[in-house]
Design an enzyme around this catalytic site. Sequence first.
Site, PDB file in Angstrom:
ATOM      1  N   GLU A 138      -6.511  -1.347 -16.273  1.00  0.00           N
ATOM      2  CA  GLU A 138      -7.137  -1.602 -14.959  1.00  0.00           C
ATOM      3  C   GLU A 138      -7.735  -0.312 -14.375  1.00  0.00           C
ATOM      4  OE1 GLU A 138      -5.633  -4.641 -12.682  1.00  0.00           O
ATOM      5  OE2 GLU A 138      -6.872  -4.152 -10.953  1.00  0.00           O
ATOM      6  N   SER A 190      -5.038 -10.632 -12.044  1.00  0.00           N
ATOM      7  CA  SER A 190      -5.516  -9.677 -13.064  1.00  0.00           C
ATOM      8  C   SER A 190      -4.361  -9.012 -13.801  1.00  0.00           C
ATOM      9  CB  SER A 190      -6.447  -8.613 -12.493  1.00  0.00           C
ATOM     10  OG  SER A 190      -6.394  -8.531 -11.133  1.00  0.00           O
ATOM     11  N   SER A 236      -1.917 -11.179  -7.909  1.00  0.00           N
ATOM     12  CA  SER A 236      -2.004 -10.416  -9.160  1.00  0.00           C
ATOM     13  C   SER A 236      -2.396 -11.244 -10.381  1.00  0.00           C
ATOM     14  CB  SER A 236      -0.699  -9.674  -9.447  1.00  0.00           C
ATOM     15  OG  SER A 236      -0.536  -8.677  -8.513  1.00  0.00           O
ATOM     16  N   TYR A 270     -10.374  -0.961  -0.672  1.00  0.00           N
ATOM     17  CA  TYR A 270      -9.102  -0.505  -1.267  1.00  0.00           C
ATOM     18  C   TYR A 270      -9.178   0.995  -1.575  1.00  0.00           C
ATOM     19  CZ  TYR A 270      -5.071  -0.524  -4.453  1.00  0.00           C
ATOM     20  OH  TYR A 270      -3.874  -0.270  -5.082  1.00  0.00           O
ATOM     21  N   HIS A 313       0.831  -1.206   0.000  1.00  0.00           N
ATOM     22  CA  HIS A 313       0.000   0.000   0.000  1.00  0.00           C
ATOM     23  C   HIS A 313       0.868   1.259   0.000  1.00  0.00           C
ATOM     24  CE1 HIS A 313      -3.991  -1.829   0.214  1.00  0.00           C
ATOM     25  NE2 HIS A 313      -3.413  -2.772   0.924  1.00  0.00           N
ATOM     26  N   THR A 314       1.952   1.188  -0.714  1.00  0.00           N
ATOM     27  CA  THR A 314       2.813   2.358  -0.878  1.00  0.00           C
ATOM     28  C   THR A 314       2.874   2.796  -2.336  1.00  0.00           C
ATOM     29  OG1 THR A 314       4.654   0.827  -1.058  1.00  0.00           O
ATOM     30  CG2 THR A 314       4.361   1.881   1.074  1.00  0.00           C
ATOM     31  N   ASP A 357       1.848  -4.087  -9.511  1.00  0.00           N
ATOM     32  CA  ASP A 357       1.558  -5.434 -10.013  1.00  0.00           C
ATOM     33  C   ASP A 357       1.941  -5.584 -11.483  1.00  0.00           C
ATOM     34  OD1 ASP A 357       0.462  -5.530  -7.530  1.00  0.00           O
ATOM     35  OD2 ASP A 357      -1.617  -5.617  -8.194  1.00  0.00           O
ATOM     36  N   GLY A 398      -4.499 -12.416  -4.135  1.00  0.00           N
ATOM     37  CA  GLY A 398      -3.485 -11.409  -3.794  1.00  0.00           C
ATOM     38  C   GLY A 398      -2.168 -11.634  -4.510  1.00  0.00           C
TER      39      GLY A 398
HETATM   40  C1  GLA Z   1      -3.017  -4.396  -5.048  1.00  0.00           C
HETATM   41  C2  GLA Z   1      -2.851  -3.267  -6.058  1.00  0.00           C
HETATM   42  C3  GLA Z   1      -1.425  -2.723  -6.038  1.00  0.00           C
HETATM   43  C4  GLA Z   1      -0.995  -2.369  -4.612  1.00  0.00           C
HETATM   44  C5  GLA Z   1      -1.300  -3.518  -3.652  1.00  0.00           C
HETATM   45  C6  GLA Z   1      -1.023  -3.157  -2.217  1.00  0.00           C
HETATM   46  O1  GLA Z   1      -2.240  -5.498  -5.425  1.00  0.00           O
HETATM   47  O2  GLA Z   1      -3.177  -3.708  -7.359  1.00  0.00           O
HETATM   48  O3  GLA Z   1      -1.320  -1.609  -6.898  1.00  0.00           O
HETATM   49  O4  GLA Z   1      -1.579  -1.175  -4.198  1.00  0.00           O
HETATM   50  O5  GLA Z   1      -2.644  -3.947  -3.756  1.00  0.00           O
HETATM   51  O6  GLA Z   1       0.332  -2.958  -2.012  1.00  0.00           O
END
Ligand code: GLA
Length: 393
Positions: A165, A129, A127, A226, A36-37, A177, A125
């Site tokens: 996205e 997508s 990725s 989110y 989340h950065t 991602d 979690g």
């Molecule tokens: C998801 C989002 C990313 C990122 C993470 C958290 O995977 O697609 O862009 O923000 O959450 O780090």
Amino acid sequence: MATWAERAAREFTDAFGGDAAWAADAGGRVNLIGEHTDYHEGFVFPAAIDLRTRVAGRPRADGVLRIRSLNLSEEVEAVVADLVPPPVADWRAYVLGPFWALREAGIAVPGADIVVHGGVPFGGGLSSSASIEVALVALGAAMAGRSVPEDIDAPEVARLARRAENGFCKVPCGAMDQMASACGKAGHALLLDCRTLAFETVPMPDAWVLVVADSGVRHAVAGPEYANRQKECAQGMAIVRAAFPEVAMARDLTMERLDGLKGRMPEVSYRRLRHVVTEDERCLAAREALSRGDGAALGRLLAGSHESLARDYEVSCAELDILVASAVGIRGCVGARLTGAGFGGNTVNVVEAAEADRFCEVLARAYLDRTGHPTTVRVVRPSAGVSVTSLRP
Ligand code: GLA
């Protein structure tokens, strides 16, 4: 020809008959630390993995896209020129979005038949997508006559995939991602600066492997939580910017300045921003600890990240906490934390290579004992980014 490309070619023939012209392959990702950065223009430390999506396609001249999901056994048909972002994004948006983003960038595909085989667990979690978007952008670019990486390099594939996205699926994700999926390097993690998108590839020490453990709880970044985290941070940032106009993004903030403004912003915004500031510090420190092979330091940083995500950013859940608490007590575990957006999905574990098999067994058993639910715990290998290959002789 690579095995994945042979498989994709066969899948195409089974679905549509005749031969595919191009195939592409892109990985899911695991994030070591820096959570989340990315949408605060901070630092992240992910790796592309060997759970991957492969696609194959054959251009058609009539402007029609026919895309079949082999996972869902469903097909979507659309006209490239008519693509507009849908009101609600379901799986169709994730496979059509890349062609919308390409068209918006002036790279219109003439039409195509395409098969998609997703090998990244959905909603875990890791990725799934991004791997689909990245593979389809690369495939689409090739079918529109642009070579990857000569005409369109991997970061540009990532940029277009993220545009799909953000703009087509309406998910306000950051850059991590798609960058990891497109730009990964075998045996390496990527220290990515999400402000400049410059990255450094950092070798994973041979002594350690990455293990992911699935909580079984499914999450969607498209869900409201989110976006809510971003709003809570934005409220705090409005106050920060009024006091310090030179602070453009949370990435530019220090704990000293944030603490000075503590009483002036909602308590929840303070905690969210405290996570971002401290997580950026942990991410950069983890890069050093990894390079030194300093397991004790890395373990502390991963623990600190999980704690901060659970308490300050509030994106963990009971199942993820159980996985992390169980993992750190198992022999050979260097460190563990939730990976990706949270709210479910997987944890990432850095584990001594010699102990990896036993670690996976013991963690799966501990999770079953404590929750009554079986789980998948597996080693994932840091892998290459996107690749495209011509299937024509
Ligand atoms: C998801 C989002 C990313 C990122 C993470 C958290 O995977 O697609 O862009 O923000 O959450 O780090």
